[in-house]
Motif scaffolding. Structure first.
Motif, PDB file in Angstrom:
ATOM      1  N   UNK A  27     -27.821 -85.410 -56.510  1.00  9.06           N
ATOM      2  CA  UNK A  27     -28.438 -86.476 -55.740  1.00  9.06           C
ATOM      3  C   UNK A  27     -29.725 -86.029 -55.064  1.00  9.06           C
ATOM      4  N   UNK A  28     -29.807 -84.764 -54.673  1.00 13.27           N
ATOM      5  CA  UNK A  28     -30.953 -84.315 -53.884  1.00 13.27           C
ATOM      6  C   UNK A  28     -31.716 -83.156 -54.524  1.00 13.27           C
ATOM      7  N   UNK A  29     -31.621 -83.038 -55.835  1.00 11.32           N
ATOM      8  CA  UNK A  29     -32.403 -82.023 -56.541  1.00 11.32           C
ATOM      9  C   UNK A  29     -33.803 -82.592 -56.774  1.00 11.32           C
ATOM     10  N   UNK A  30     -34.672 -82.400 -55.785  1.00  9.03           N
ATOM     11  CA  UNK A  30     -36.009 -82.966 -55.793  1.00  9.03           C
ATOM     12  C   UNK A  30     -37.015 -81.877 -55.438  1.00  9.03           C
ATOM     13  N   UNK A  31     -38.277 -82.051 -55.803  1.00  4.21           N
ATOM     14  CA  UNK A  31     -39.283 -81.024 -55.490  1.00  4.21           C
ATOM     15  C   UNK A  31     -39.379 -80.791 -53.986  1.00  4.21           C
ATOM     16  N   UNK A  32     -39.374 -79.520 -53.597  1.00  7.37           N
ATOM     17  CA  UNK A  32     -39.433 -79.167 -52.188  1.00  7.37           C
ATOM     18  C   UNK A  32     -40.862 -78.747 -51.839  1.00  7.37           C
ATOM     19  N   UNK A  33     -41.168 -78.796 -50.554  1.00  2.00           N
ATOM     20  CA  UNK A  33     -42.507 -78.454 -50.089  1.00  2.00           C
ATOM     21  C   UNK A  33     -42.900 -77.047 -50.512  1.00  2.00           C
ATOM     22  N   UNK A  34     -44.168 -76.865 -50.807  1.00  2.00           N
ATOM     23  CA  UNK A  34     -44.704 -75.558 -51.187  1.00  2.00           C
ATOM     24  C   UNK A  34     -44.450 -74.559 -50.062  1.00  2.00           C
ATOM     25  N   UNK A  35     -44.009 -73.366 -50.440  1.00  7.69           N
ATOM     26  CA  UNK A  35     -43.780 -72.306 -49.470  1.00  7.69           C
ATOM     27  C   UNK A  35     -42.399 -72.284 -48.861  1.00  7.69           C
ATOM     28  N   UNK A  36     -41.506 -73.190 -49.333  1.00  9.08           N
ATOM     29  CA  UNK A  36     -40.151 -73.257 -48.808  1.00  9.08           C
ATOM     30  C   UNK A  36     -39.132 -72.945 -49.896  1.00  9.08           C
TER      31      UNK A  36
END
Length: 223
Positions: A27-36
């Motif tokens: 459900x929440x496998x989405x692109x994460x912010x750069x550097x995290x």
């Protein structure tokens, strides 16, 4: 509780996301912010938490949704040693099963007593609200067995209806004004002095989570 890294690349910052009941990594496998790096927590049949997985991160952003707001409070309230830069709650409260500050008791108990595949379908429609959100949810829907989800629901009834988690200081709460799970008026009562941001959305909103996980600063920091 399951703790799953969806991204682990040795970054100095971590997005720590406590999701809601019945969720998983699909459900929440989405692109994460750069550097995290990105860790997802789910499955609250117990609240066992491995704190060693947080070691080494200079900065942690805490995001919690729905029942995850309560779970995060239970787990993290007395751990000031970790550097949380922001703590954001979405459509949940520290009083998850509560007539005036969470999900009304009779509604939660009715869902538990009548839990079935049909009940699960109705619940997922209610959290999405619109046909478009239902379609988006189904494209990422969790794959956990229904028996397991029923067990989780029963465990939450045994704990979350009796043990509240109001000692964690949140920086902001997002309240979805069309939320049919946690009534917005109950969320407002629960949050007291915590800054609240109203959003025109249902309990689950894919676009909102895309922005939060992806690091859109205006969502994280908007008053």
């Amino acid at each position: 509780m399951k703790q799953l890294f969806l991204k682990k690349e040795g970054n100095p910052r971590l997005l720590l996301f406590f999701s809601g009941w019945g969720a998983d990594d699909h459900l929440f496998d989405r692109p994460v912010a750069e550097g995290y790096d990105y860790m997802l927590c789910f499955d609250y049949r117990n609240l066992d938490f491995d704190f060693t997985l947080l070691d080494g991160y200079r900065e942690i952003r805490l995001l919690a949704w729905s029942m995850g707001v309560w779970a995060a409070g239970c787990v993290l309230a007395w751990h000031d040693e970790y550097s949380f830069s922001l703590k954001l709650a979405v459509n949940g409260t520290p009083y998850p099963i509560h007539d005036t500050k969470g999900i009304p008791v009779a509604i939660f108990k009715g869902t538990l007593d009548q839990f079935s595949p049909a009940t699960l379908v109705r619940f997922r429609r209610r959290i999405c609200g619109t046909t478009e959100q239902v379609k988006e949810f189904l494209s990422h829907h969790p794959y956990r067995p229904e028996e397991e989800l029923g067990e989780e629901l029963a465990c939450l009834w045994q704990t979350a209806a009796k043990e509240y988690a109001d000692s964690l200081k949140w920086d902001k709460a997002i309240v979805g004004m069309r939320d049919k799970i946690y009534p917005p008026v109950n969320q407002y009562r629960a949050w007291g002095d915590t800054p609240v941001c109203e959003v025109d959305c249902d309990h689950y909103d894919a676009g909102l989570f895309d922005g939060l996980i992806g690091g859109r600063e205006e969502i994280w920091t908007k008053p």
